[in-house]
Design an enzyme around this catalytic site. Structure first.
Site, short mmCIF file in Angstrom:
data_model
loop_
_atom_site.label_atom_id
_atom_site.label_comp_id
_atom_site.label_asym_id
_atom_site.label_seq_id
_atom_site.Cartn_x
_atom_site.Cartn_y
_atom_site.Cartn_z
N CYS A 172 0.81 -1.22 0.00
CA CYS A 172 0.00 0.00 0.00
C CYS A 172 0.84 1.28 0.00
O CYS A 172 0.30 2.38 -0.11
CB CYS A 172 -0.94 0.00 1.20
SG CYS A 172 -1.91 -1.51 1.34
N HIS A 305 -2.61 8.52 5.42
CA HIS A 305 -2.93 7.18 4.92
C HIS A 305 -4.41 6.89 5.18
O HIS A 305 -5.11 6.43 4.29
CB HIS A 305 -2.04 6.15 5.61
CG HIS A 305 -2.11 4.79 5.00
ND1 HIS A 305 -1.87 4.56 3.66
CD2 HIS A 305 -2.40 3.58 5.54
CE1 HIS A 305 -2.00 3.27 3.40
NE2 HIS A 305 -2.32 2.65 4.52
N GLU A 316 -1.48 5.87 13.22
CA GLU A 316 -1.05 6.95 12.33
C GLU A 316 -1.12 8.30 13.03
O GLU A 316 -0.26 9.17 12.81
CB GLU A 316 -1.92 6.98 11.07
CG GLU A 316 -1.42 8.00 10.07
CD GLU A 316 -2.25 8.05 8.81
OE1 GLU A 316 -2.07 9.00 8.05
OE2 GLU A 316 -3.08 7.15 8.62
N LYS A 337 -8.88 8.51 1.03
CA LYS A 337 -9.52 7.19 0.97
C LYS A 337 -10.97 7.23 1.42
O LYS A 337 -11.75 6.33 1.09
CB LYS A 337 -8.74 6.19 1.83
CG LYS A 337 -7.34 5.87 1.31
CD LYS A 337 -6.64 4.87 2.20
CE LYS A 337 -5.24 4.56 1.70
NZ LYS A 337 -4.31 5.69 1.88
N HIS A 342 -9.43 2.65 -0.80
CA HIS A 342 -8.00 2.36 -0.71
C HIS A 342 -7.55 1.74 -2.02
O HIS A 342 -7.93 0.61 -2.34
CB HIS A 342 -7.77 1.40 0.47
CG HIS A 342 -6.33 1.22 0.83
ND1 HIS A 342 -5.30 1.59 -0.01
CD2 HIS A 342 -5.73 0.71 1.94
CE1 HIS A 342 -4.14 1.30 0.57
NE2 HIS A 342 -4.38 0.78 1.76
N PHE A 401 1.18 -3.08 4.49
CA PHE A 401 1.43 -4.43 4.97
C PHE A 401 2.94 -4.65 5.07
O PHE A 401 3.72 -4.10 4.30
CB PHE A 401 0.86 -5.45 3.99
CG PHE A 401 -0.59 -5.78 4.18
CD1 PHE A 401 -1.42 -4.97 4.94
CD2 PHE A 401 -1.15 -6.90 3.57
CE1 PHE A 401 -2.76 -5.28 5.10
CE2 PHE A 401 -2.49 -7.22 3.72
CZ PHE A 401 -3.30 -6.41 4.50
#
Length: 775
Positions: A172, A305, A316, A337, A342, A401
Site C-alpha cells: 500500500c 494514509h 497513524e 480514501k 483504498h 502491509f
C-alpha cells in the site's frame, strides 16, 4: 552511484498529472471530487459481491480506454495495466515535453519509468491459472504480464523510453515509494524526466483477502471517526511526469509542485498491523523532512494514509505527532480514501496528486463521512468540508502491509534548496546464500568451478530446486506464517549479517535497512490463497495466508525476524530484480539514509510458475531457486565498527531497450549503455575490467544480444563468465548470485580486480554493476 566529484542534486519538478479513479477518468475529476468531499464509494457492478462484509468499493464506472494495447494478447484485458496506460496517456499529453531528439523533448535514453503496484497483473495471472486448472489452453504470453515489472516495461515500450524502467512493490506504500525513487533518479542525474505513479485493480482475490481479515466496512469508510467500521477498497491509477529543474526552465514548463524529498522506514512488527506507537511510520516522516531540508513547522497539510481501520488510525495519529512534534497540533490532515477507497499500490500516487492540488489551490480537501471524533485520533482532520490553506509545504503519507512506510514532501513556491548530502563509498561486508548448490557462497563456487549442471528435467524444462533444510535455521513458530520465499529471505539475511559480523540491537536497528528484489514474488502464497477461493468461494479465504500474497511480504518477514528497521523497499524488476535491489540499497547507504543495507534477492518455484515458463521460449536454460543477501555499508560506518570489507561497489548503470513486455534489443544496445554508464560512474575504462559476470542463461536471443554488446565495448577484452548456464537462472536472484560468485572468486585468487556484474530482465531492462576488491 558514483565516486566522481560531488555535484549539486537537481531539484525535481512535477509538470503534469494523469489519473483514473472512481471520481472520474482524469486528474481534474480526482481533484474536484476530493475538494468537494464527494464520496465515490458505490455498489460494485463488475464483480459478484455475495458473501462479503460489504458490496461497496471505489469502482471505476467512467472508464477511459487507452489508445495503446502495449502488446497485450488480443481478446484479453487487464484492468490494472489499462488504468496505468490511461493515466500515463493523460500525464504525457499534458507534460509539454516529449520523448526523442526533437525540440521540446528529452532524449529517450534520459527518460525513466518507476511504477508502484500491489497486485499488478493479478487478473492476467488469474485468467491463465483458471484456464490451466480447467484443462484449457490459455495464451502462453499472459504470464509475462503478471509481475509489476511488466507494467513499467509496457509503458517503456509505448513511449520508447530507454532509461531506467523500474517497478517497486511495497504494497500500500508502493505509489509513494515509486514517486520518491523516481525523484531520486532525477536528483542524482540518472534521468532528466521520469514517468511515475501507481496502479491497481479490484479483483475477487483482493476483496476476499481483506474480507477474511474482517477489515472491510459495510458503508463508505469513515477514517478517524469514533464509529468507523473499516476500510473501503478502490481501484485506479495515478501518474505524474517529473523533470529536473533545468529541463523545466529550458522548456518553460509549468511547475505544479516539487518533490522535495521522501523517507522510508520499517516497523518490523506485524505482517498487517502497524506498530501501535507509530514510531516506525514517524521515522519515515522525519526522514522525508530531513532529505527535503524542511522544518516540521513549515508543513501546513498532511494527506494521511487514513484507511478507517481500528488499528491504523490511532497508530497513524501517534506517528504524525511523533514525526511533526508540536507542529502536529496545528496542521490540517485529511484522508482521500474516505472518498475513493483504498487504491493499494496506486494510493500513494493518487494521494500525491491530490496533495499537489491542495498546494496549487491552497485548499485542504476534507475527510468525508466524518462523524464523532475518536479520542485516540485527536488531530485536525478537516471534517467533511474543505477549507483554505496557507502553506508552501505538504506531506503525503502511506503505510503498508509488512510494516513498510513511505512519506513524500511536496512543495510549491518554496525558494529554499534541499540539502546536498556528501556521498560516501559503499562496501560489501557480508554475503549469505541459499541455492541449489547448497548453503553458502563456497558451495556456489564449487559447483561453478566443477562445471556441475544443477538442473534436472521436469517434463521438458530444466529446474534446479534448492533443497535446503530450513528447520535447522527457523523454529516451527517462525515458520508458521512464512512461505518459502520468506524463509529464503530471512535465512540468507541472517547469514549475511553473521558473515559481516554485524549484530542488530536497539541502538543500531533503525540505521540498517532492507531492499528485496524478486522476479515472480509470492506465487506459493498466491496459489495457496486463491485455489480454495476459486473452488469454494469467499468462505475459503485464509486470513493466515493472505498477508503473504503481497510482494513485500518476504521483506517484512526479514524486518521482523532480523530486526532491521531502517529504509525498506521491494523492487520487482523481473530477472534483474536482485541487481536492482543492490543498486537501490547502495544508493540509500551512499546518501547516508542508512549505515547499512541488506540487499536481498529471492525467488522460489511452484509447479504453476514452472508451467508458465514452459510456455515461453526457453532455449534450454534451467530455472532455479535462490535466496541471496548482500550486506552493504557506508565505508565510514563499516570501518568505524571494525568491519572487514570484501568488495566495493564503484558504480552502476541502468538502461532499457524501450521495446515493451518480453522484448529486448537483438543488438544489445540497452545493455551496452548500462555497462558504459556503470564504467563512467566508477571512473574506469573498459581496459580496467578483468572479468564480466554475464547475464547469459542459455536463452539464445538474449545471450546473443549480450555477446554483441560485449564485443562492441571490449573487443577481445576480459574473461566472460556465464555461471547461470550451469547453475540455472534463479529469476530475480541472478544478479546477486553473480555478485556472490565474483567475491568468492577473489577469495580463491580468481579474476582479481574490477569486474562487471550484468543482469537483464526479459523485457529489456538492464543493470550493470562495477565491483572491485575492497581496499
Amino acid at each position: 552511484m558514483t565516486n566522481a566529484s560531488p555535484r549539486r542534486p537537481a531539484r525535481v519538478a512535477v509538470v503534469s498529472l494523469g489519473a483514473i479513479t472512481s471520481q472520474g477518468p482524469t486528474a481534474t475529476d480526482l481533484w474536484q471530487g476530493a475538494q468537494k468531499g464527494r464520496v465515490a464509494i458505490v455498489p460494485v457492478r463488475h464483480l459478484p459481491m455475495d458473501g462479503y462484509r460489504t458490496t461497496l468499493a471505489g469502482e471505476i464506472r467512467d472508464e477511459r480506454r487507452p489508445r495503446h494495447r502495449a502488446g497485450y494478447p488480443s481478446g484479453y484485458r487487464d484492468r490494472a495495466l489499462e488504468f496505468a496506460l490511461a493515466a500515463a496517456e493523460e500525464a504525457m499529453a499534458a507534460a509539454g515535453v516529449g520523448v526523442g531528439t526533437a525540440t521540446g523533448s528529452v532524449p529517450a535514453e534520459r527518460w525513466g519509468i518507476v511504477v508502484g503496484s500491489c497486485n499488478a497483473g493479478l487478473l492476467s495471472g488469474r485468467h491463465w491459472y483458471l484456464e490451466q486448472l480447467r484443462g484449457g489452453a490459455p495464451d502462453p504470453r499472459l504470464p509475462m504480464f503478471v509481475p509489476p515489472q511488466a507494467i513499467a516495461e509496457a509503458l517503456a515500450g509505448v513511449y520508447r523510453m530507454k532509461g531506467p524502467a523500474l517497478s517497486v512493490n511495497t504494497a500500500c506504500a508502493a505509489g509513494a515509494n515509486a514517486i520518491g525513487y523516481a525523484a531520486e533518479l532525477i536528483r542524482w542525474g540518472q534521468a532528466d524526466a521520469v514517468l511515475t505513479g501507481g496502479t491497481d485493480a479490484l479483483s475477487d482475490v483482493l476483496v476476499a483477502g481483506f474480507n477474511s481479515l474482517e477489515s472491510l466496512s459495510p458503508e463508505p469508510a469513515a477514517p478517524y471517526s469514533k464509529d468507523r467500521r473499516g476500510l473501503s477498497l478502490g481501484e485506479g491509477s495515478g501518474m505524474l511526469v517529473l523533470v529536473s529543474d533545468a529541463v523545466a526552465r529550458s522548456l518553460e514548463l509549468p511547475v505544479l509542485a516539487e518533490v522535495a524529498g521522501y523517507g522510508l522506514s520499517a516497523d518490523g512488527y506485524h505482517a498487517t498491523a502497524p506498530h501501535p506507537d507509530g514510531r516506525g511510520a514517524s521515522r519515515a516522516i522525519q526522514a522525508a523532512l530531513r532529505t527535503a531540508g524542511v522544518d516540521a513547522h513549515e508543513v501546513g497539510y498532511v494527506n494521511s494514509h487514513g484507511t478507517g481501520t481500528a488499528k491504523n488510525d490511532p497508530a497513524e495519529t501517534r506517528a504524525t505527532k511523533l514525526g511533526l512534534g508540536e507542529a502536529a497540533g496545528s496542521v490540517a490532515v485529511s484522508s482521500t480514501k474516505s472518498m475513493i477507497g483504498h487504491l493499494l499500490g496506486a494510493a500513494g500516487a493518487v494521494e500525491a496528486i491530490v496533495t499537489v492540488g491542495a498546494l496549487q489551490e491552497q485548499t485542504a480537501p476534507p475527510t468525508a463521512n466524518f462523524t464523532e471524533p475518536d479520542p485516540e485520533c485527536d488531530l485536525d482532520y478537516v471534517p467533511n468540508v474543505s477549507r483554505p490553506l496557507d502553506t508552501l509545504v505538504a506531506l503525503s503519507n502511506n503505510f503498508a502491509f509488512g510494516g513498510a512506510n513511505a512519506s513524500l514532501v511536496l512543495t510549491r513556491g518554496r525558494a529554499a534548496v534541499p540539502p546536498s548530502p556528501a556521498r560516501d563509498r559503499v562496501v560489501v561486508t557480508g554475503i549469505g546464500a541459499l541455492s541449489a548448490a547448497g548453503v553458502g557462497t563456497g558451495s556456489l563456487w564449487d559447483a561453478f568451478a566443477a562445471g556441475r549442471d544443477l538442473g534436472a528435467d521436469e517434463n521438458g524444462i530444466r529446474v534446479a530446486r534448492a533443497d535446503v533444510d530450513v528447520t535447522a535455521r527457523l523454529t516451527p513458530k517462525q515458520r508458521r506464517r512464512m512461505d518459502r520465499i520468506g524463509m529464503f529471505a530471512v535465512i540468507s539475511s541472517r547469514l549475511a549479517l553473521e558473515n559481516g559480523a554485524l549484530e542488530l540491537d536497539d541502538d543500531n536497528a533503525a540505521a540498517v535497512g532492507t531492499v528485496l528484489g524478486t522476479g515472480v514474488g509470492p506465487m506459493e502464497a498466491m496459489e495457496a490463497f486463491s485455489r480454495p477461493l476459486f473452488d469454494e468461494g469467499p468462505r475459503a479465504a485464509s486470513p493466515a495466508v493472505f498477508p503473504n500474497t503481497v510482494y513485500n511480504a518476504a521483506t517484512g518477514q526479514v524486518c521482523m525476524h532480523v530486526g532491521a528497521l531502517g529504509p525498506t523497499s521491494t523492487v520487482t524488476t523481473g530477472h534483474a530484480a536482485g541487481a536492482a535491489a543492490i543498486t537501490y540499497a547502495a544508493d540509500l547507504a551512499a546518501l547516508n539514509r542508512a549505515d547499512a543495507m541488506l540487499a536481498i534477492a529471492a525467488d522460489t518455484l511452484t509447479d504453476a510458475v514452472v508451467d508458465a515458463y514452459r510456455g515461453l521460449p526457453s532455449g534450454g536454460y534451467a530455472l532455479a531457486e535462490a535466496g541471496i543477501a548482500v550486506l552493504l555499508e557506508r565505508r565510514s560506518a563499516a570501518l568505524a565498527r571494525g568491519a572487514a570489507p570484501v568488495a566495493e561497489v564503484l558504480g552502476y548503470g541502468i538502461a532499457g531497450d524501450g521495446l515493451g513486455v518480453g522484448r529486448w534489443s537483438p543488438g544489445g544496445r540497452g545493455l551496452e549503455r548500462a555497462m558504459r554508464l556503470a564504467l563512467d560512474g566508477a571512473g574506469l575504462a573498459p581496459s580496467d575490467v578483468v572479468a564480466v559476470w554475464s547475464s547469459m542463461t542459455g536463452l539464445r536471443g538474449a545471450d546473443d544480444a549480450e555477446r554483441a554488446a560485449l564485443a562492441r565495448l571490449f573487443g577481445g577484452g576480459p574473461a566472460v563468465l556465464a555461471p547461470k548456464t550451469l547453475l540455472g537462472e534463479p529469476l530475480g536472484a541472478g544478479g546477486a548470485l553473480n555478485l556472490a560468485l565474483a567475491v568468492e572468486a577473489w577469495a580463491r585468487d580468481e579474476h582479481v580486480g574490477p569486474v562487471l556484474v550484468n543482469s537483464s530482465s526479459l523485457g529489456g531492462t538492464h543493470v550493470s554493476i562495477v565491483l572491485a576488491p575492497a581496499t
